[in-house]
Design an enzyme around this catalytic site. Structure first.
Site: not given
Lengths: 173, 864
Positions: A73, A112
């Site tokens: 991530y 994101h």
């Protein structure tokens, strides 16, 4: 623009405040204490970028195993405004891709992005990321508050046999 | 080993074992054998054994016993060279070199050819610079050991140091003649030849020196030094062509050494600026990577040529991102026209880089864009540029622009701090340095800078904490910094304490610095044998000469000046005894208040006791640490210096004598600084020593007759003479009459002061001193004097922070009598002139701003 002008460097307890300065200027969200504690422990997953010996950007990742998969991530990846479009982001994303490749045990890389950040979306698409989901109200204090999830699957995840080997490699991080 | 009291064979064997034990550092065993001899009633008072026992005890740190035994031994056997030698060694270990020399001489009386004693003596003589004694001892050593190389070299060197070059050279030559047969061209031989050449050179016979060097060129291995000396000799002998050849070669070897360029210019006999520029340009073509041929012509070029050269130079530096670019260029700022050109260029760069990413808008279509960091470096340069020109607001504007552009460049925060420092706000300056430091805590340079800025802001504790990041763990930072002889820190500390009026602490730091200098002189000792053995004779002579003028170092000057100022202050206003003062106050108190006060005192006392106990504990720990360190340290025999206790230092009985101790080295080694003589005057003025005052004034007068501080000294001296007119010794009077002509032109104090004020009426610095004296000579003229220094209209050319601060300090000190309202007015006026300077803020607003200037909590700050 020659490549040697861009170098990656480690985040250490000595220079972590530079990372704070960068993040405060680059991102609209502010990161808390635990973020800065974590980046000191992740080794190669967090890097400062030097342009002609000046720190101008940084990338910080973490390993996420929450969804039953082993994912890389990207928490932050950014560069100071005057130094954009010089190949610095590319250098950082390449570093991340290479990490994932050498580790060999990741299913995917994801991150994101605020839904209106077209520049970033184009950037990540160039490296094979795709929008896979929308997270409503992901951001608390900024508008728009929705985020896209951008993901890149790692196609050549190694077999279990080889995966064992990389576990040893991982210790180097 | 002849002794007046020889031991029988068995005991003699034991005695030899004591000696062996001493040499092998087996002190405990040595004591055992000594006991065996001394417990025999026949030899209880055997002198040499007692002496050796003492020497052994000394090595175990039992100094008092050691002296006792050695002295007793000596008393029992005054004709024993062993006893005298031992006594000498003991004194030497106690650093009493003069005494030790006497002992060795006595020892030699009884055993004149003892090599060991002669060697020890020669070391002490060279250490004490008893050069004649050294020469004689070296002669004896040569006679006793003519085959040893060191004997010859030492003897020759003694003549060299005495300035008897001819004898020195004769001895060297004789020695080399014997040597040459072996044909061993090793490094030591090569060094010896270079040393020989140095002696010839210093004798003044340059031709001979050149011939000598050319004749042994192939035996010299240090080719760089060889070429440098050959070049220099040819240059001084005006054989320019040959000299030029050598310096060209040297530049080829190292094109970064700037001295080679200036030597080559001399050799080519270039004097016109345009020729020199041309010279550099041609070399820049030859050595495109070298910096000097690009930087140095900037000192000579003017107008358009300068513009072109500096344009290229700046662009290159900005493109590359050279942080010290401004510092590199700064020396050309003495030329106003050059400053203008540089400013124009930089403003042009700023615009063009913002618009099209290039250094000039005329270059829209050619070539690639400049690196993205260029604009940053331009802002950075401009900030320093305006800071240098004291345009604080512009400097701040550009440094903020730079920080906005790239908030991660640490140099920017350092510069921002420096701008505030120059603008007179050490607290804000300190805050920015702390910020810089926090961005890279592994950078020792920034760490030190930050500590220095904290000290400038009088934050000693904080500075110590910052330094602790780099000092050894387990010891207090202050102690470790002392051990490391970190003199800049200690001096800045002393100055901070002086500002804080903690005079004892300030003196402690000054004394610590002074002790470092003593220690450095001490440390020479090891080199006397080492250098001779390693044949590094040129460096050795260099070292001896350096040590001779060691306290001429600016570090010593700074610390000594601080110490002298503090001692003068302590003389003028001795510290009051706190107890007596309190007793006085108590008389005026109501009983209830008295009770409260007593309670308070009791609490304070208890607290102090606790603190003392803590301090004692720390002291014990410290001692333990020192002990543990000393155990591993062979030289544990160094004498323990008295501990420096701030309270005691501040309550000194003879401040002026103490000040003189710091002054004397300056009078010898810093005669060229007028401050030395002005400080000397201040001391002797208070001691009322007329001739010494006169001496100081004469020396100062010779250096700078117009110095403002000197003027006040002259006026005061004039008055002293007037007051003592009748009491003076006729001879003193005559001397003074002679000197009066030079110093005062035979004017009286009032006339002298009036003329001074007239002559230097456009300098505030000078007028300040003149006005002080105006009031001093006639207090009725107070308002005139005050008017002169507080009206800052256009008549003064030097209205700057430093001078205005001096005016304010002088006003507050009472040099102009009572003048509270004028002080306030003056401060208000200065505040509008110097927005950032804290000294001119009224005391109520300072306290507010102080709290503002406390560096913010790290987290709070970064969220800004």
């Amino acid at each position: 623009m020659t490549r040697e002008q861009i170098e990656l460097g480690n985040v250490t307890p000595h220079n972590v405040k530079l990372l704070r300065h960068l993040n405060n200027v680059i991102f609209p969200v502010s990161y808390n204490e635990s973020f800065y504690k974590e980046v000191l422990k992740v080794g190669e997953l967090a890097k400062l970028v030097y342009y002609k010996d000046v720190v101008v950007g940084a990338v910080c990742c973490r390993i996420d195993t929450s969804n039953g998969a082993r994912q890389l991530y990207i928490m932050t990846l950014g560069c100071l405004y005057p130094y954009r479009r010089l190949g610095i982001g590319t250098r950082m994303i390449q570093h991340v891709l290479k990490l994932a490749e050498t580790d060999g045990d990741f299913d995917s890389i994801y991150l994101h992005v605020q839904v209106n950040n077209n520049e970033a979306i184009t950037f990540y698409k160039k490296f094979g990321f795709e929008i896979t989901a929308v997270r409503r109200h992901y951001y608390k204090r900024i508008d728009p508050s929705d985020a896209y999830v951008l993901q890149k699957l790692i196609s050549h995840k190694r077999t279990a046999n080889e995966g064992h080997k990389t576990k040893e490699n991982k210790k180097k991080f | 080993m002849p002794s007046s009291n020889p031991l029988p064979p068995k005991e003699n064997a034991l005695f030899k074992r004591i000696l062996r034990c001493y040499e092998q550092k087996q002190y405990k065993n040595g004591l055992k054998f000594a006991k065996q001899i001394l417990s025999n009633s026949k030899f209880m008072e055997h002198g040499e054994t007692l002496a050796m026992k003492g020497l052994t005890l000394n090595c175990l740190g039992r100094k008092e016993e050691a002296y006792e035994y050695v002295r007793r031994g000596l008393r029992n056997d005054l004709r024993s060279h062993v006893c005298w030698h031992v006594y000498g060694l003991l004194q030497r270990s106690d650093k009493k070199y003069d005494e030790a020399i006497k002992c060795y001489r006595n020892a030699l009386k009884w055993e004149k050819d003892n090599i060991q004693i002669l060697r020890d003596l020669s070391l002490l003589q060279i250490q004490m610079r008893d050069l004649e004694g050294y020469r004689d001892t070296r002669y004896q050593l040569l006679m006793l050991r003519p085959t040893q190389r060191a004997s010859w070299i030492g003897y020759a060197m003694s003549f060299h140091l005495l300035g008897d070059y001819k004898s020195a050279l004769n001895i060297l030559e004789t020695f080399l003649d014997q040597q040459q047969k072996g044909n061993n061209y090793d490094y030591e031989h090569s060094e010896l030849l270079l040393y020989q050449n140095m002696v010839i050179y210093e004798s003044g016979d340059l031709k001979q020196a050149l011939m000598h060097l050319e004749s042994c060129e192939d035996q010299i291995l240090d080719k760089l030094t060889l070429k440098e000396i050959l070049g220099e000799l040819n240059l001084q002998l005006k054989q320019f062509e040959k000299a030029a050849k050598y310096f060209e070669e040297l530049i080829r070897r190292n094109p970064e050494n700037t001295t080679y360029y200036s030597k080559l210019i001399q050799a080519r006999e270039l004097t016109k600026p345009e020729d020199i520029v041309q010279f550099y340009l041609s070399l820049a073509d030859m050595y495109p990577k070298a910096n000097p041929p690009k930087r140095l012509p900037l000192n000579y070029a003017v107008e358009e040529q300068f513009r072109n050269l500096i344009d290229n130079y700046l662009r290159q530096g900005l493109r590359k991102g050279v942080p010290p670019l401004f510092v590199d260029i700064r020396s050309v700022y003495t030329d106003k026209r050059k400053v203008e050109i540089i400013e124009q260029l930089l403003l042009q760069y700023t615009d063009a880089l913002k618009k099209i990413g290039k250094f000039s808008e005329n270059e829209v279509n050619n070539g690639p864009k400049e690196p993205a960091s260029c604009l940053l470096w331009v802002y950075y340069f401009l900030a320093q540029h305006y800071d240098y020109l004291q345009q604080t607001e512009k400097a701040l504007m550009y440094i903020d622009a730079a920080i906005e552009h790239t908030p991660t460049l640490i140099e920017l925060f350092v510069t921002k701090g420096r701008i505030y420092k120059h603008a007179g706000d050490p607290y804000e300056a300190c805050k920015w340095l702390d910020e810089a430091q926090s961005l890279d805590t592994a950078d020792r340079y920034i760490n030190s800078k930050c500590a220095k800025y904290m000290l400038r802001a009088n934050r000693v504790k904080q500075a110590e904490e910052i330094c602790a990041k780099f000092t050894r763990e387990g010891v207090s930072a202050m102690e470790n910094l002392n051990e490391m002889q970190c003199m800049w820190f200690q001096t800045e500390c002393a100055l901070a304490y002086q500002r804080l009026e903690k005079y004892g602490e300030a003196l402690k730091k000054c004394h610590e610095v002074d002790r470092h200098f003593s220690e450095i002189i001490e440390d020479q000792f090891d080199f006397h044998t080492y250098c001779m053995r390693k044949m590094t004779l040129r460096s050795y002579v260099g070292l001896l000469r350096l040590e001779d003028v060691l306290r001429g170092h600016p570090f010593y000057f700074k610390a000594a000046r601080c110490a002298i100022e503090v001692y003068l202050h302590l003389f003028d206003e001795p510290l009051k005894d706190e107890n007596t003062e309190q007793e006085l106050n108590m008389e005026n108190l109501a009983p209830s208040e008295l009770k409260k006060l007593r309670n308070k005192q009791r609490k304070a006392r208890r607290k102090a006791e606790q603190e003392n106990a803590q301090a004692a504990q720390a002291q014990v720990k410290r001692e333990q640490y020192h002990k543990s360190k000393q155990q591993g340290d062979i030289e544990a025999d160094a004498p323990q210096l008295d501990e420096l206790v701030p309270e005691k230092l501040a309550k000194v009985d003879d401040p002026l004598e103490q000040a003189i101790k710091f002054l004397q080295p300056l009078q010898n080694l810093a005669q060229n600084r007028i401050e030395t003589h002005l400080m000397a005057f201040e001391i002797y003025y208070r001691k009322e020593k007329i001739l010494l005052m006169l001496q100081s004034l004469k020396r100062a007068h010779r250096l700078d007759a117009a110095n403002p501080k000197l003027h006040t000294c002259l006026v005061r001296f004039c008055r002293v003479l007037n007051q003592n007119k009748d009491g003076l010794d006729p001879i003193v009077k005559e001397v003074i009459e002679q000197e009066k002509v030079l110093l005062f032109n035979n004017k009286d104090a009032i006339q002298l002061n009036r003329d001074y004020l007239d002559t230097y009426c456009n300098s505030l610095e000078a007028v300040l001193e003149g006005a002080k004296m105006l009031y001093y000579l006639n207090p009725k003229l107070q308002s005139t004097a005050l008017g002169l220094v507080t009206n800052l209209d256009n008549k003064y050319q030097d209205v700057n922070i430093k001078v205005c601060k001096n005016v304010l300090r002088s006003l507050k000190k009472g040099d102009f009598g009572q003048c509270d309202s004028q002080i306030e007015e003056f401060m208000t006026r200065c505040q509008t002139l110097f927005l950032h300077a804290v000294d001119f803020r009224s005391s109520s607003s300072t306290s507010v701003c102080e709290s503002n200037h406390v560096p913010p909590d790290q987290d709070n700050y970064s969220s800004n």
